[in-house]
Write a protein that holds these residues in place. Structure first.
Motif, PDB file in Angstrom:
ATOM      1  N   ARG A  83       0.737  -1.275  -0.118  1.00  0.00           N
ATOM      2  CA  ARG A  83      -0.132  -0.017   0.000  1.00  0.00           C
ATOM      3  C   ARG A  83       0.809   1.288   0.128  1.00  0.00           C
ATOM      4  N   ARG A  84       1.907   1.225   0.874  1.00  0.00           N
ATOM      5  CA  ARG A  84       2.973   2.355   0.738  1.00  0.00           C
ATOM      6  C   ARG A  84       3.486   2.712  -0.483  1.00  0.00           C
ATOM      7  N   ARG A  86       2.404   1.697  -3.381  1.00  0.00           N
ATOM      8  CA  ARG A  86       1.229   2.074  -4.222  1.00  0.00           C
ATOM      9  C   ARG A  86       1.066   3.697  -4.095  1.00  0.00           C
ATOM     10  N   ASP A  87       1.036   4.059  -2.654  1.00  0.00           N
ATOM     11  CA  ASP A  87       0.877   5.396  -2.537  1.00  0.00           C
ATOM     12  C   ASP A  87       1.871   6.257  -2.826  1.00  0.00           C
ATOM     13  N   GLY A  88       3.157   5.963  -2.987  1.00  0.00           N
ATOM     14  CA  GLY A  88       4.422   6.720  -3.160  1.00  0.00           C
ATOM     15  C   GLY A  88       4.852   7.149  -1.792  1.00  0.00           C
ATOM     16  N   THR A  89       4.447   6.645  -0.712  1.00  0.00           N
ATOM     17  CA  THR A  89       5.142   6.947   0.720  1.00  0.00           C
ATOM     18  C   THR A  89       6.447   6.106   1.024  1.00  0.00           C
ATOM     19  N   HIS A 117       8.060  12.716   3.330  1.00  0.00           N
ATOM     20  CA  HIS A 117       8.035  11.254   2.990  1.00  0.00           C
ATOM     21  C   HIS A 117       9.388  10.630   3.369  1.00  0.00           C
ATOM     22  N   PRO A 286       4.616   6.051  -8.151  1.00  0.00           N
ATOM     23  CA  PRO A 286       3.989   6.737  -7.397  1.00  0.00           C
ATOM     24  C   PRO A 286       5.043   7.952  -6.575  1.00  0.00           C
ATOM     25  N   THR A 287       6.022   7.430  -6.430  1.00  0.00           N
ATOM     26  CA  THR A 287       7.190   8.388  -5.905  1.00  0.00           C
ATOM     27  C   THR A 287       7.347   9.686  -6.828  1.00  0.00           C
ATOM     28  N   ARG A 289       5.035  10.865  -8.727  1.00  0.00           N
ATOM     29  CA  ARG A 289       3.897  11.579  -8.895  1.00  0.00           C
ATOM     30  C   ARG A 289       3.895  12.319  -7.493  1.00  0.00           C
ATOM     31  N   ARG A 290       4.201  11.816  -6.422  1.00  0.00           N
ATOM     32  CA  ARG A 290       4.291  12.707  -5.038  1.00  0.00           C
ATOM     33  C   ARG A 290       5.359  14.007  -5.265  1.00  0.00           C
TER      34      ARG A 290
END
Length: 305
Positions: A83-84, A86-89, A117, A286-287, A289-290
């Motif tokens: 999940r992390r 996927r979310d870029g965290t 992050h 994802p990273t 995008r963040r």
């Protein structure tokens, strides 16, 4: 062995009772016993010493237990890790940058991103704009801080302006002491600039920067007398310190203090150097995008026009 067998072993090891372990696992005792027997056969050694009254770990079982706990903890955490990612965290970000960004934009961007992050690994690489663009087109790296080429960027790449900053003159202190250069109210006149030997980036490496400087000379009726070229801003400033010549550099280079170098404003309106981000439009990392979202934040925007 499989994960199910490892969970069976852990339950029995922690309870030292097949009945209570089976109850914890939500199964009956016979299949649990068979699972442990199969696991022991695959290992070629017993994990438990069994009697009618007690169950105890063997030496192998006792030493293997912490490894099993660690493995299962890692497996249990995979969902959260996914999940992390996927979310870029979590994960990593490959960020390249031109040397001119090292004293202004880069520290602000990296500090802001890392604070938001902290679990993302930032992989930094210093490179000229042409190298960064070639790497991105070849699928290497995620994003770069570049001086945009005058002819524009290839279609596969996206671009976002970060800001621009005026150029100032970096001059040798010895030239001032010897009277080779004179300042006008602590500023350098165009006539004095044009008459001095120049240190500059090669045009093949940084065409936009090179043309900005030489265009300033042409606009003021002169011609750049280039005596040395260098691809690192630190090298250019070192050459200025050595008295080889002068250089026009971004104002943020004032943060690069060097003995024997003075940074001064120009009398005439100084040219401005634009810097921005470049990335592959189709890259959905994802990273990345963040990072792009953070870079759009006014708090990390570069010097305004």
């Amino acid at each position: 062995m499989d994960v199910r067998q490892l969970r069976h072993f852990l339950a029995v090891a922690e309870t030292l009772h097949f009945g209570r372990a089976a109850e914890r696992l939500g199964m009956t005792q016979p299949p649990l016993s068979q699972s442990i027997i199969a696991l022991e056969r695959s290992l070629g050694a017993p994990l438990f010493a069994r009697t009618r009254r007690s169950v105890a770990l063997t030496a192998l079982g006792e030493q293997w237990l912490p490894h099993v706990k660690g493995a299962l903890a890692g497996i249990d955490g995979l969902d959260a890790v996914a999940r992390r990612l996927r979310d870029g965290t979590a994960g990593h970000l490959d960020l390249s940058f031109v040397t001119t960004a090292d004293y202004g934009l880069l520290p602000t961007l990296v500090r802001r991103y890392a604070a938001l992050h902290p679990d993302v690994e930032i992989r930094l690489k210093e490179a000229t704009s042409d190298v960064q663009i070639a790497d991105l087109l070849a699928g290497r790296g995620h994003v770069g801080i570049v001086i945009p080429p005058g002819e524009g960027l290839p279609e596969p790449l996206g671009y976002r302006r970060l800001g621009s900053e005026r150029l100032v003159a970096a001059i040798p202190e010895t030239w001032l002491a010897e009277g080779r250069l004179a300042l006008d109210d602590e500023r350098l006149a165009s006539a004095a600039l044009i008459g001095a030997p120049l240190i500059i980036f090669p045009r093949r490496i940084a065409p936009a920067f090179h043309d900005l400087v030489t265009g300033f000379y042409a606009a003021h009726g002169g011609h750049a007398r280039v005596v040395q070229e260098a691809i690192q801003m630190q090298t250019i400033i070192s050459l200025v310190s050595a008295g080889i010549g002068i250089a026009l550099v971004p104002e943020s280079l004032r943060n690069l203090a060097r003995t024997g170098v003075r940074y001064v404003d120009l009398v005439d309106a100084a040219p401005r150097l634009e810097t921005g981000l470049v990335w592959r439009k189709q890259d959905d990392t994802p990273t990345l995008r963040r990072f792009l979202a953070i870079a759009a934040d006014p708090e990390v925007e570069g010097p305004a026009v």
